[in-house]
Design a protein around this motif. Sequence first.
Motif, PDB file in Angstrom:
ATOM      1  N   LYS A 144       0.822  -1.187   0.000  1.00  0.00           N
ATOM      2  CA  LYS A 144       0.000   0.000   0.000  1.00  0.00           C
ATOM      3  C   LYS A 144       0.867   1.251   0.000  1.00  0.00           C
ATOM      4  O   LYS A 144       2.000   1.227   0.421  1.00  0.00           O
ATOM      5  CB  LYS A 144      -0.905   0.012   1.221  1.00  0.00           C
ATOM      6  N   ASN A 145       0.273   2.320  -0.484  1.00  0.00           N
ATOM      7  CA  ASN A 145       0.954   3.607  -0.526  1.00  0.00           C
ATOM      8  C   ASN A 145       0.168   4.591   0.328  1.00  0.00           C
ATOM      9  O   ASN A 145      -0.696   5.296  -0.161  1.00  0.00           O
ATOM     10  CB  ASN A 145       1.054   4.113  -1.974  1.00  0.00           C
ATOM     11  N   PRO A 146       0.450   4.614   1.630  1.00  0.00           N
ATOM     12  CA  PRO A 146      -0.330   5.471   2.532  1.00  0.00           C
ATOM     13  C   PRO A 146      -0.249   6.936   2.127  1.00  0.00           C
ATOM     14  O   PRO A 146       0.770   7.416   1.677  1.00  0.00           O
ATOM     15  CB  PRO A 146       0.304   5.241   3.894  1.00  0.00           C
ATOM     16  N   GLY A 147      -1.369   7.622   2.301  1.00  0.00           N
ATOM     17  CA  GLY A 147      -1.420   9.046   2.018  1.00  0.00           C
ATOM     18  C   GLY A 147      -1.637   9.388   0.567  1.00  0.00           C
ATOM     19  O   GLY A 147      -1.752  10.547   0.216  1.00  0.00           O
ATOM     20  N   GLN A 148      -1.656   8.381  -0.312  1.00  0.00           N
ATOM     21  CA  GLN A 148      -1.881   8.648  -1.726  1.00  0.00           C
ATOM     22  C   GLN A 148      -3.329   8.355  -2.091  1.00  0.00           C
ATOM     23  O   GLN A 148      -3.933   7.419  -1.574  1.00  0.00           O
ATOM     24  CB  GLN A 148      -0.970   7.781  -2.607  1.00  0.00           C
ATOM     25  N   GLU A 149      -3.848   9.162  -2.997  1.00  0.00           N
ATOM     26  CA  GLU A 149      -5.191   8.930  -3.507  1.00  0.00           C
ATOM     27  C   GLU A 149      -5.221   7.578  -4.211  1.00  0.00           C
ATOM     28  O   GLU A 149      -4.231   7.138  -4.785  1.00  0.00           O
ATOM     29  CB  GLU A 149      -5.539  10.041  -4.506  1.00  0.00           C
ATOM     30  N   ASP A 150      -6.345   6.884  -4.157  1.00  0.00           N
ATOM     31  CA  ASP A 150      -6.486   5.570  -4.789  1.00  0.00           C
ATOM     32  C   ASP A 150      -7.422   5.699  -5.998  1.00  0.00           C
ATOM     33  O   ASP A 150      -8.543   5.215  -5.997  1.00  0.00           O
ATOM     34  CB  ASP A 150      -7.029   4.558  -3.778  1.00  0.00           C
ATOM     35  N   SER A 151      -6.932   6.373  -7.073  1.00  0.00           N
ATOM     36  CA  SER A 151      -7.762   6.668  -8.243  1.00  0.00           C
ATOM     37  C   SER A 151      -8.312   5.438  -8.937  1.00  0.00           C
ATOM     38  O   SER A 151      -9.426   5.441  -9.444  1.00  0.00           O
ATOM     39  CB  SER A 151      -6.973   7.481  -9.276  1.00  0.00           C
ATOM     40  N   ASP A 152      -7.543   4.356  -8.992  1.00  0.00           N
ATOM     41  CA  ASP A 152      -8.024   3.164  -9.697  1.00  0.00           C
ATOM     42  C   ASP A 152      -8.740   2.172  -8.770  1.00  0.00           C
ATOM     43  O   ASP A 152      -9.127   1.091  -9.179  1.00  0.00           O
ATOM     44  CB  ASP A 152      -6.887   2.472 -10.443  1.00  0.00           C
ATOM     45  N   LYS A 153      -8.893   2.549  -7.505  1.00  0.00           N
ATOM     46  CA  LYS A 153      -9.656   1.761  -6.518  1.00  0.00           C
ATOM     47  C   LYS A 153      -9.142   0.335  -6.344  1.00  0.00           C
ATOM     48  O   LYS A 153      -9.902  -0.598  -6.151  1.00  0.00           O
ATOM     49  CB  LYS A 153     -11.150   1.725  -6.881  1.00  0.00           C
ATOM     50  N   ASP A 154      -7.803   0.180  -6.393  1.00  0.00           N
ATOM     51  CA  ASP A 154      -7.244  -1.158  -6.204  1.00  0.00           C
ATOM     52  C   ASP A 154      -6.774  -1.398  -4.774  1.00  0.00           C
ATOM     53  O   ASP A 154      -6.207  -2.442  -4.458  1.00  0.00           O
ATOM     54  CB  ASP A 154      -6.093  -1.414  -7.180  1.00  0.00           C
ATOM     55  N   GLY A 155      -6.968  -0.403  -3.893  1.00  0.00           N
ATOM     56  CA  GLY A 155      -6.572  -0.549  -2.501  1.00  0.00           C
ATOM     57  C   GLY A 155      -5.099  -0.286  -2.251  1.00  0.00           C
ATOM     58  O   GLY A 155      -4.626  -0.428  -1.133  1.00  0.00           O
ATOM     59  N   GLN A 156      -4.340   0.085  -3.281  1.00  0.00           N
ATOM     60  CA  GLN A 156      -2.899   0.272  -3.141  1.00  0.00           C
ATOM     61  C   GLN A 156      -2.478   1.733  -3.119  1.00  0.00           C
ATOM     62  O   GLN A 156      -1.367   2.044  -2.742  1.00  0.00           O
ATOM     63  CB  GLN A 156      -2.156  -0.428  -4.303  1.00  0.00           C
ATOM     64  N   GLY A 157      -3.334   2.619  -3.538  1.00  0.00           N
ATOM     65  CA  GLY A 157      -2.916   4.019  -3.709  1.00  0.00           C
ATOM     66  C   GLY A 157      -2.188   4.158  -5.027  1.00  0.00           C
ATOM     67  O   GLY A 157      -1.778   3.163  -5.633  1.00  0.00           O
ATOM     68  N   ASN A 158      -2.059   5.345  -5.509  1.00  0.00           N
ATOM     69  CA  ASN A 158      -1.388   5.560  -6.785  1.00  0.00           C
ATOM     70  C   ASN A 158       0.122   5.505  -6.593  1.00  0.00           C
ATOM     71  O   ASN A 158       0.668   6.167  -5.726  1.00  0.00           O
ATOM     72  CB  ASN A 158      -1.787   6.915  -7.375  1.00  0.00           C
ATOM     73  N   ALA A 159       0.781   4.722  -7.420  1.00  0.00           N
ATOM     74  CA  ALA A 159       2.234   4.596  -7.331  1.00  0.00           C
ATOM     75  C   ALA A 159       2.926   5.838  -7.874  1.00  0.00           C
ATOM     76  O   ALA A 159       4.054   6.113  -7.537  1.00  0.00           O
ATOM     77  CB  ALA A 159       2.699   3.361  -8.087  1.00  0.00           C
ATOM     78  N   CYS A 160       2.232   6.583  -8.723  1.00  0.00           N
ATOM     79  CA  CYS A 160       2.808   7.778  -9.334  1.00  0.00           C
ATOM     80  C   CYS A 160       1.968   8.974  -8.940  1.00  0.00           C
ATOM     81  O   CYS A 160       0.749   8.949  -9.067  1.00  0.00           O
ATOM     82  CB  CYS A 160       2.832   7.617 -10.855  1.00  0.00           C
ATOM     83  N   SER A 161       2.622  10.019  -8.478  1.00  0.00           N
ATOM     84  CA  SER A 161       1.881  11.207  -8.072  1.00  0.00           C
ATOM     85  C   SER A 161       1.258  11.925  -9.257  1.00  0.00           C
ATOM     86  O   SER A 161       0.482  12.844  -9.078  1.00  0.00           O
ATOM     87  CB  SER A 161       2.797  12.161  -7.309  1.00  0.00           C
ATOM     88  N   CYS A 162       1.591  11.509 -10.466  1.00  0.00           N
ATOM     89  CA  CYS A 162       1.055  12.166 -11.655  1.00  0.00           C
ATOM     90  C   CYS A 162      -0.078  11.360 -12.287  1.00  0.00           C
ATOM     91  O   CYS A 162      -0.433  11.581 -13.426  1.00  0.00           O
ATOM     92  CB  CYS A 162       2.166  12.414 -12.671  1.00  0.00           C
ATOM     93  N   PHE A 163      -0.644  10.445 -11.570  1.00  0.00           N
ATOM     94  CA  PHE A 163      -1.728   9.607 -12.105  1.00  0.00           C
ATOM     95  C   PHE A 163      -3.048  10.346 -12.004  1.00  0.00           C
ATOM     96  O   PHE A 163      -3.374  10.856 -10.944  1.00  0.00           O
ATOM     97  CB  PHE A 163      -1.815   8.295 -11.325  1.00  0.00           C
ATOM     98  N   PRO A 164      -3.871  10.457 -13.010  1.00  0.00           N
ATOM     99  CA  PRO A 164      -3.527  10.078 -14.388  1.00  0.00           C
ATOM    100  C   PRO A 164      -2.674  11.170 -15.039  1.00  0.00           C
ATOM    101  O   PRO A 164      -2.815  12.350 -14.726  1.00  0.00           O
ATOM    102  CB  PRO A 164      -4.888   9.998 -15.070  1.00  0.00           C
ATOM    103  N   ASP A 165      -1.803  10.757 -15.937  1.00  0.00           N
ATOM    104  CA  ASP A 165      -0.920  11.692 -16.625  1.00  0.00           C
ATOM    105  C   ASP A 165      -1.696  12.378 -17.747  1.00  0.00           C
ATOM    106  O   ASP A 165      -2.020  11.751 -18.757  1.00  0.00           O
ATOM    107  CB  ASP A 165       0.294  10.955 -17.181  1.00  0.00           C
ATOM    108  N   ILE A 166      -1.984  13.656 -17.569  1.00  0.00           N
ATOM    109  CA  ILE A 166      -2.714  14.401 -18.600  1.00  0.00           C
ATOM    110  C   ILE A 166      -1.882  15.566 -19.151  1.00  0.00           C
ATOM    111  O   ILE A 166      -2.346  16.306 -20.003  1.00  0.00           O
ATOM    112  CB  ILE A 166      -4.058  14.949 -18.054  1.00  0.00           C
ATOM    113  N   LEU A 167      -0.645  15.702 -18.663  1.00  0.00           N
ATOM    114  CA  LEU A 167       0.199  16.804 -19.097  1.00  0.00           C
ATOM    115  C   LEU A 167       1.170  16.377 -20.186  1.00  0.00           C
ATOM    116  O   LEU A 167       1.782  15.308 -20.100  1.00  0.00           O
ATOM    117  CB  LEU A 167       0.989  17.364 -17.913  1.00  0.00           C
ATOM    118  N   PRO A 168       1.355  17.206 -21.222  1.00  0.00           N
ATOM    119  CA  PRO A 168       2.298  16.872 -22.296  1.00  0.00           C
ATOM    120  C   PRO A 168       3.740  17.123 -21.861  1.00  0.00           C
ATOM    121  O   PRO A 168       3.994  17.884 -20.916  1.00  0.00           O
ATOM    122  CB  PRO A 168       1.902  17.840 -23.411  1.00  0.00           C
TER     123      PRO A 168
END
Length: 112
Positions: free
Chosen positions: A1-25
């Motif tokens: 798990k990645n405590p303190g990170q938002e869990d955007s994909d709802k897998d219970g792990q938190g986002n591994a990348c602080s830029c998830f989802p990547d929408i910037l060029p």
Amino acid sequence: KNPGQEDSDKDGQGNACSCFPDILPPTLKCLPTYTVTLNASPFSTEVVSSAFLTSMTDNCGLITSTVLDKSVFTLKDSLVPVSVKVTATDAAGNSGFCTTSITTKMVGSIIT
């Protein structure tokens, strides 16, 4: 798990990348002008983006491709400067670009 990170994909792990989802060029910077030199026959030269690309970064760190819209210059290109676009694409498919004005010069004589 990645405590303190938002869990955007709802897998219970938190986002591994602080830029998830990547929408910037990617961000690119090119020299404003660049000069290529043609030598005698075959009167052409090829350039690579690293010759005039001064920086290239991505918020998630991975740029998967860099493409020039023109890379081969000939005598025909010596009439006026040519605008060249460098496009970089990141792993999420976002693209960014910069442009430079390339002047083509001839060295020596074409008369033999």
